[in-house]
Design an enzyme around this catalytic site. Structure first.
Site, PDB file in Angstrom:
ATOM      1  N   THR A  13       0.844  -1.167   0.000  1.00  0.00           N
ATOM      2  CA  THR A  13       0.000   0.000   0.000  1.00  0.00           C
ATOM      3  C   THR A  13       0.878   1.214   0.000  1.00  0.00           C
ATOM      4  O   THR A  13       2.042   1.137   0.337  1.00  0.00           O
ATOM      5  CB  THR A  13      -0.933   0.043   1.216  1.00  0.00           C
ATOM      6  OG1 THR A  13      -2.129   0.634   0.799  1.00  0.00           O
ATOM      7  CG2 THR A  13      -0.399   0.773   2.378  1.00  0.00           C
ATOM      8  N   ALA A 167       2.836   4.532  -7.775  1.00  0.00           N
ATOM      9  CA  ALA A 167       2.279   3.346  -8.444  1.00  0.00           C
ATOM     10  C   ALA A 167       3.107   2.950  -9.662  1.00  0.00           C
ATOM     11  O   ALA A 167       3.209   1.760  -9.985  1.00  0.00           O
ATOM     12  CB  ALA A 167       0.832   3.606  -8.850  1.00  0.00           C
ATOM     13  N   CYS A 170       6.425   1.371  -7.593  1.00  0.00           N
ATOM     14  CA  CYS A 170       6.253   0.307  -6.591  1.00  0.00           C
ATOM     15  C   CYS A 170       5.251  -0.744  -7.079  1.00  0.00           C
ATOM     16  O   CYS A 170       4.092  -0.417  -7.333  1.00  0.00           O
ATOM     17  CB  CYS A 170       5.768   0.920  -5.279  1.00  0.00           C
ATOM     18  SG  CYS A 170       5.429  -0.315  -4.007  1.00  0.00           S
ATOM     19  N   THR A 173       1.804  -1.119  -5.200  1.00  0.00           N
ATOM     20  CA  THR A 173       0.910   0.040  -5.184  1.00  0.00           C
ATOM     21  C   THR A 173       0.226   0.130  -6.538  1.00  0.00           C
ATOM     22  O   THR A 173       0.884  -0.004  -7.567  1.00  0.00           O
ATOM     23  CB  THR A 173       1.718   1.335  -4.925  1.00  0.00           C
ATOM     24  OG1 THR A 173       2.383   1.210  -3.661  1.00  0.00           O
ATOM     25  CG2 THR A 173       0.836   2.560  -4.911  1.00  0.00           C
TER      26      THR A 173
END
Length: 186
Positions: A13, A167, A170, A173
């Site tokens: 997250t 995003a 990662c 994410t």
């Protein structure tokens, strides 16, 4: 492998809080991963608590985070309008309670006056510049947000762009971003 989870570590997250231009914005992605598998892409990790006066986001084991959110809500009932006090009391419990000590999560919380990170080590941290991020993509999101703070972008635009950048970098994410906003006193 985590000692509590036989399937490996739960990842995934990114949560960011940006305080700018009279607004405080918290954004979080929706991805939940277990090992190398995406289990869910639209989890709701950012929400309002405390009669809607506080926004909270969490990273880590979901069940653990919900336990902590419930505890924080009880502390907010005990100390209405005092987010800092409620967070410190939660952190004390988290650190000293045998059951809570094993919870694997981190939280960001914000109200109109303060933004805080609450950790399982008993830390309650207030960011120096009103912007903070946690989770697997937290460092990417934080760097992006700090770079965008002197632009004309609003707090929400900064948070959304920072989440997009996180995003892109990662793998834990995604771009399914949920945003909550509050008016800020500073």
């Amino acid at each position: 492998m985590s000692e509590h989870n036989p399937y490996g570590t739960m990842h995934g997250t990114t949560i960011i809080t940006v305080r700018k231009g009279g607004m405080v914005v918290m954004a979080g992605d929706g991805q939940v991963s277990l090992g190398q598998t995406v289990m869910k892409g639209n989890a709701r990790k950012v929400r309002r608590i405390g009669k809607g006066e506080v926004i909270a986001g969490f990273a880590g084991a979901t069940a653990d985070a919900f336990t902590l959110l419930e505890r924080l809500e009880k502390k907010l009932e005990q100390y209405p309008g005092q987010l800092m006090r409620a967070a410190v009391e939660l952190a004390k419990d988290w650190r000293t309670d045998k059951y809570l000590r094993n919870l694997e999560a981190m939280m960001l919380v914000a109200d109109k006056t303060v933004t805080l990170a609450i950790t399982g080590n008993g830390d309650v941290l207030e960011p120096e510049h009103g912007t903070i991020a946690i989770g697997s993509g937290g460092n990417y999101a934080l760097a992006a947000a700090l770079a965008l703070m002197d632009t004309e972008k609003s707090a929400e635009e900064v948070a959304r762009k920072a989440m997009k950048i996180a995003a892109d970098i990662c793998v834990y994410t995604n771009e399914n971003v949920l945003v909550e906003t509050l008016e800020s006193a500073n």
